[in-house]
Enzyme design. Structure first.
Site, PDB file in Angstrom:
ATOM      1  N   ASN A 118       0.854  -1.185   0.000  1.00 17.51           N
ATOM      2  CA  ASN A 118       0.000   0.000   0.000  1.00 17.51           C
ATOM      3  C   ASN A 118       0.890   1.234   0.000  1.00 17.51           C
ATOM      4  O   ASN A 118       2.045   1.190   0.430  1.00 17.51           O
ATOM      5  CB  ASN A 118      -0.891  -0.003   1.249  1.00 17.51           C
ATOM      6  CG  ASN A 118      -1.858   1.166   1.277  1.00 17.51           C
ATOM      7  OD1 ASN A 118      -2.502   1.484   0.278  1.00 17.51           O
ATOM      8  ND2 ASN A 118      -1.967   1.839   2.413  1.00 17.51           N
ATOM      9  N   HIS A 163       1.009   5.227   1.395  1.00 18.97           N
ATOM     10  CA  HIS A 163       0.370   6.083   2.392  1.00 18.97           C
ATOM     11  C   HIS A 163       0.978   7.477   2.322  1.00 18.97           C
ATOM     12  O   HIS A 163       2.203   7.617   2.223  1.00 18.97           O
ATOM     13  CB  HIS A 163       0.574   5.500   3.789  1.00 18.97           C
ATOM     14  CG  HIS A 163      -0.094   6.287   4.871  1.00 18.97           C
ATOM     15  ND1 HIS A 163      -1.466   6.285   5.060  1.00 18.97           N
ATOM     16  CD2 HIS A 163       0.414   7.124   5.814  1.00 18.97           C
ATOM     17  CE1 HIS A 163      -1.762   7.084   6.075  1.00 18.97           C
ATOM     18  NE2 HIS A 163      -0.644   7.608   6.544  1.00 18.97           N
ATOM     19  N   SER A 212       4.968   6.950   1.740  1.00 19.23           N
ATOM     20  CA  SER A 212       5.654   5.696   2.070  1.00 19.23           C
ATOM     21  C   SER A 212       4.933   4.533   1.401  1.00 19.23           C
ATOM     22  O   SER A 212       3.694   4.501   1.365  1.00 19.23           O
ATOM     23  CB  SER A 212       5.655   5.446   3.586  1.00 19.23           C
ATOM     24  OG  SER A 212       6.154   6.555   4.308  1.00 19.23           O
ATOM     25  N   ASP A 248      -1.757   0.849   8.450  1.00 18.30           N
ATOM     26  CA  ASP A 248      -0.617   1.701   8.105  1.00 18.30           C
ATOM     27  C   ASP A 248       0.610   1.421   8.958  1.00 18.30           C
ATOM     28  O   ASP A 248       1.441   2.302   9.193  1.00 18.30           O
ATOM     29  CB  ASP A 248      -0.986   3.194   8.237  1.00 18.30           C
ATOM     30  CG  ASP A 248      -2.139   3.602   7.336  1.00 18.30           C
ATOM     31  OD1 ASP A 248      -2.304   2.989   6.263  1.00 18.30           O
ATOM     32  OD2 ASP A 248      -2.882   4.526   7.714  1.00 18.30           O
TER      33      ASP A 248
END
Length: 220
Positions: free
Chosen positions: A111, A113, A140, A149
């Site tokens: 992912n 972020h 990030s 996260d």
């Protein structure tokens, strides 16, 4: 006998600007892999049109058709299992995934972020960074784990905060760096340079002590 292409599935909820950056990188060969499928939880996601125009299969699994988050994630997991991707890329997929789904694809799901993690997990990162008087912000890419996260960070891209920045102006510059950072990380993974071992990011055969940082001037 040809080597099978590195297979990528991309999950989206919105316009798909990071999807586009990854599509562009696969088209030019910067990423040694192919996007096999784009999946969205929203039928109105603009990224679906981007994918279809590029000839990439795009499918909707509408979360509104499921009574619970668990039921939705079970259906999503079944579809991903059938696709057998080497990597699952969350590109603006605006859903918190359940633990069983995340664990099923541990080490295969990443992912992006909009902060320099571990700072500013969650939402409204640009406004929070400005309110705190930060001098630097950024984005990030991390492996996805059940905690939001909080997965091991693979790489980051810093952005200097300007005195006259607003959340909107900061967001624009951070997004521009996302479009550089995300394809780079996907490329590293597709080339076998980056992987996850025992909750530790490895790069080029060694565990990393700090995530590498990419700037606008970095050649890659």
């Amino acid at each position: 006998m040809s080597v099978p292409a590195f297979r990528i599935a991309v999950l989206i909820s919105g316009s798909g600007s990071n999807l586009q950056a990854i599509m562009d990188a696969t088209a030019t060969g910067s990423i040694s892999g192919e996007i096999e499928q784009v999946l969205s939880n929203r039928p109105d996601a603009g990224g679906l049109k981007r994918a279809r125009q590029a000839g990439i299969p795009a499918e909707v699994i509408d979360h509104r058709h499921f009574d619970t988050r668990e039921a939705y994630d079970e259906a999503l997991g079944q579809r991903l299992t059938a696709l057998r991707p080497d990597l699952i890329v969350l590109a603006g997929f605006m859903r918190i995934l359940t633990d069983p789904l995340v664990r099923t694809f541990a080490g295969q799901m990443i992912n992006i972020h909009p902060s320099l993690l571990p700072a500013y997990r969650g939402l409204h990162t640009h406004a929070r960074a400005l309110a705190a008087g930060e001098r630097q912000h950024g984005c990030s890419v991390h492996y996805v784990i059940p905690e939001l996260d909080a997965g091991p960070v693979i790489a980051q891209a810093p952005v200097t905060i300007k005195p006259d920045d607003t959340p909107a102006s900061l967001q624009t510059r951070v997004q521009a760096m996302e479009h550089t950072l995300y394809p780079q990380v996907v490329s590293w993974i597709a080339d076998g340079r980056v992987s996850l071992h025992d909750d530790q990011v490895w790069m080029d055969g060694q565990p990393i002590s700090r995530p590498p940082r990419i700037t606008a001037e970095t050649e890659h």
